[in-house]
Design an enzyme around this catalytic site. Structure first.
Site, PDB file in Angstrom:
ATOM      1  N   GLU A 143       0.834  -1.199   0.000  1.00 12.64           N
ATOM      2  CA  GLU A 143       0.000   0.000   0.000  1.00 12.64           C
ATOM      3  C   GLU A 143       0.869   1.250   0.000  1.00 12.64           C
ATOM      4  O   GLU A 143       1.694   1.451   0.909  1.00 12.64           O
ATOM      5  CB  GLU A 143      -0.926   0.021   1.213  1.00 12.64           C
ATOM      6  CG  GLU A 143      -1.792   1.269   1.270  1.00 12.64           C
ATOM      7  CD  GLU A 143      -2.708   1.309   2.467  1.00 12.64           C
ATOM      8  OE1 GLU A 143      -3.304   2.372   2.721  1.00 12.64           O
ATOM      9  OE2 GLU A 143      -2.824   0.273   3.143  1.00 12.64           O
ATOM     10  N   LYS A 165      -8.366 -15.629  15.661  1.00 13.24           N
ATOM     11  CA  LYS A 165      -8.502 -15.209  14.256  1.00 13.24           C
ATOM     12  C   LYS A 165      -9.935 -14.847  13.887  1.00 13.24           C
ATOM     13  O   LYS A 165     -10.351 -15.009  12.742  1.00 13.24           O
ATOM     14  CB  LYS A 165      -7.960 -16.299  13.317  1.00 13.24           C
ATOM     15  CG  LYS A 165      -6.507 -16.645  13.581  1.00 13.24           C
ATOM     16  CD  LYS A 165      -6.002 -17.786  12.749  1.00 13.24           C
ATOM     17  CE  LYS A 165      -4.568 -18.128  13.139  1.00 13.24           C
ATOM     18  NZ  LYS A 165      -4.047 -19.293  12.430  1.00 13.24           N
ATOM     19  N   ASP A 176       1.817 -14.605  12.441  1.00 12.78           N
ATOM     20  CA  ASP A 176       0.687 -15.188  11.717  1.00 12.78           C
ATOM     21  C   ASP A 176      -0.195 -14.048  11.210  1.00 12.78           C
ATOM     22  O   ASP A 176      -0.839 -13.364  12.013  1.00 12.78           O
ATOM     23  CB  ASP A 176      -0.117 -16.087  12.652  1.00 12.78           C
ATOM     24  CG  ASP A 176      -1.182 -16.892  11.919  1.00 12.78           C
ATOM     25  OD1 ASP A 176      -1.582 -16.478  10.812  1.00 12.78           O
ATOM     26  OD2 ASP A 176      -1.623 -17.920  12.460  1.00 12.78           O
ATOM     27  N   HIS A 214      -2.564  10.463  -1.638  1.00 11.31           N
ATOM     28  CA  HIS A 214      -2.677   9.198  -2.349  1.00 11.31           C
ATOM     29  C   HIS A 214      -2.640   9.395  -3.853  1.00 11.31           C
ATOM     30  O   HIS A 214      -2.111   8.551  -4.592  1.00 11.31           O
ATOM     31  CB  HIS A 214      -3.962   8.471  -1.922  1.00 11.31           C
ATOM     32  CG  HIS A 214      -3.814   7.685  -0.661  1.00 11.31           C
ATOM     33  ND1 HIS A 214      -3.383   6.401  -0.640  1.00 11.31           N
ATOM     34  CD2 HIS A 214      -4.018   8.035   0.642  1.00 11.31           C
ATOM     35  CE1 HIS A 214      -3.335   5.953   0.608  1.00 11.31           C
ATOM     36  NE2 HIS A 214      -3.722   6.942   1.413  1.00 11.31           N
TER      37      HIS A 214
END
Length: 580
Positions: free
Chosen positions: A248, A380, A456, A554
């Site tokens: 990004e 998760k 993870d 951006h």
């Protein structure tokens, strides 16, 4: 409390499981007698020789006889003393160390005796320390139709065997003994089966041996991600440069700006509120009354020490902190919280939970274990229990940003930031019904640092739970900003942290591997650094929103006019040039 461990009797031949690896060599294998007899002999010899020499030397001192004048019996006693001492220090010491080091190769199902009660494994229960299922890459699959397969075959023959289905793809590493070659063969077979050449996915230049049986199965290449550096971040009196793996645009630059604002304002401070990984099995009874009895038993303080002994024998680092129970009808959900040292600790806490479940089946034989995980953990997935109770490391990080820094570096004002935080991060998230999402973009920074340091990535879900607070201080001139993150799940050993690139990023932060002096210190430091990075990212993005610079930034830095087809061609050419 009396805690004793007993080795189980040798199982019958029909009950023995096949062993795929040779037994570990013990020091006692070289002795003509069993180790227990040899230890007794040398221990008795040592004590007898020492006693004899002490008596003789005391007599010599009394009679003023020189100590260096030795008789034949004294020489024999001295030699016996030295020989027995060498044995006890070296040989018996090695055996003791070997027996105390946990190993996956020789785990045994120990009975536990607590308060003079012995608790053998339940008849239908799994072993207390079950051997993990072997990775398919490490198992020689004798059932596979690979009679014509051998490592000396050329790659074309092996690829054809894989394509035809005669050779399973997952055994290539174990059969060839070359992980790089196995990946190349698997990739070529995949190309022929699917018709996709996967141009642009690099194959060479990666250590496939490092991931064997650990990180990824059946590899055909690897994905490259750019790693940017933001910082320095001044945190708790030290400075850190933050590795961030992301695709990004503006993310690293924005975090870097936040780090600058924090550093020139005197730095940030952090505190770890809790440190404990969780696992919550679900068990079932025949009635809700019986389920409630188990809940009362587990939450009774008088049973906590007993349960801790049973739980902690799974690892030298595992330390049970508490058990929280919840009932749903006749089902019991038990949320175990455990300290795990510098490891993230999911496997560690799961082993401890398995020990406790087997222990409980002696007093609750009607208990049916449905699953080792019942989603009350919760792993998760966004869950209120993690947001309220915490999971992993619970961290608060704060900083006071000076008014001139807000104006010159962040290009906005303190009142504008405070108002925006209330309307966006607090009220706006409440309108959306957010769960742990009272922030601007904490998951952006958490994901980037997780990928760079071998964590993870899926645990970004709960690790990004964050509430950002801002208020004016010092008569309204300066800005106090804080982030509260109750469930940062990180580790500095195990999993992807052992890969070369990820280990290099951990080393940059000074948290690589385990902390030998204070187990758990490295993982806690990584959690505070992650929170500090989130603090910087929140400060910068909120400032860009308050000043109206987000879209402009951006459009300037996150837009590319590069010809994609030309870029792909360049990537393919570069990959071909690296190929041997």
């Amino acid at each position: 409390m009396d805690v004793r461990r007993r080795l189980p009797s040798k199982p019958a031949a029909s009950e023995r499981r096949p062993v795929t690896s040779p037994a570990r060599v013990q020091a006692s294998d070289a002795l003509p007698l069993p180790i227990r007899h040899t230890n007794k002999i040398f221990s008795a010899l040592f004590m007898a020789a020492l006693y004899f020499l002490m008596c003789r030397w005391r007599e010599k001192v009394r009679t003023s006889t020189p100590l260096h004048l030795l008789t034949l019996s004294e020489i024999f006693a001295f030699v016996s003393l030295v020989a027995s001492l060498i044995y006890l220090i070296s040989f018996f010491g090695i055996t003791y160390v070997q027996s105390s080091i946990p190993s996956n190769e020789d785990e045994i199902d120990d009975d536990v005796v607590v308060d003079d009660r012995r608790f053998p494994p339940a008849p239908n229960a799994q072993p207390a320390n079950p051997l993990p299922p072997p990775c398919p890459l490490l198992v020689d699959n004798t059932d596979a139709k690979i009679s014509s397969f051998c490592p000396d075959d050329n790659d074309e023959e092996i690829v054809s065997s894989v394509v035809s289905g005669k050779t399973p793809s997952y055994i290539l590493e174990s059969k060839l003994g070359d992980c790089q070659r196995a990946a190349a063969v698997r990739r070529e077979a995949l190309r022929r089966i699917t018709g996709s050449g996967m141009q642009g996915l690099p194959l060479h230049g990666f250590d496939y041996q490092a991931i064997l049986g650990q990180c990824c199965e059946m590899p055909v290449g690897y994905v490259t991600l750019p790693v940017g550096i933001a910082g320095p971040l001044a945190l708790d009196g030290r400075t850190y440069y933050l590795p961030m793996a992301t695709t990004e645009g503006c993310l690293v630059a924005s975090t870097n700006r936040g780090c600058k604002a924090i550093s020139v304002s005197g730095g940030a401070e952090s505190v770890v509120l809790r440190d404990g990984m969780t696992r919550a099995p679900v068990v079932r009874f025949g009635s809700a009354k019986r389920a409630a009895q188990l809940k009362v038993f587990l939450e009774d303080p008088s049973n906590s020490d007993t349960l801790a002994v049973v739980f902690n024998r799974s690892s030298r680092f595992a330390r049970l902190q508490g058990i929280q129970c919840s009932l749903a009808g006749k089902n019991v959900y038990m949320r175990f919280t455990c300290g795990t040292g510098d490891a993230m600790g999911m496997n560690m806490v799961s082993k401890g939970v398995q020990n406790v479940l087997e222990y409980l089946q002696d007093d609750f034989p009607d208990m049916e274990v449905v699953s080792i995980s019942g989603n009350f953990c919760s792993d998760k997935k966004p869950a209120a229990v993690n947001w309220i109770e915490g999971r992993g490391k619970s961290v608060v990080c704060e900083a006071v940003i000076k008014e001139e820094v807000v104006m010159k570096v962040l290009k906005t004002s303190v009142p504008a930031l405070v108002e925006l935080n209330i309307l966006k991060n607090l009220a706006g998230s409440a309108v959306a019904g957010a769960l742990g999402g009272f922030n601007a973009h904490a998951s952006n920074i958490v994901s980037a640092i997780f990928i760079a340091t071998g964590q993870d990535p899926a645990q970004n879900v709960e690790s990004s739970h964050c509430i950002t607070m801002m208020e004016a201080v010092n008569d309204g001139k300066d800005l106090h900003i804080s982030v509260t993150m109750p469930s940062i799940e990180v580790g500095t050993v195990g999993g992807g942290t052992q890969l070369a690139a990820q280990a290099a990023c951990l080393d940059l932060l000074g948290v690589k591997g385990a902390n030998l002096e204070s187990p758990g210190a490295n993982s806690r430091l990584l959690a505070t650094i992650t929170a500090g990075a989130v603090l910087a990212g929140e400060l910068s993005l909120m400032s860009a929103l308050a000043s109206g610079q987000l879209v402009k930034s951006h459009m300037k830095y996150n837009r590319s006019s590069r010809d994609i087809s030309q870029a792909a061609a360049v990537a393919v050419a570069a990959a071909a040039a690296r190929s041997p």
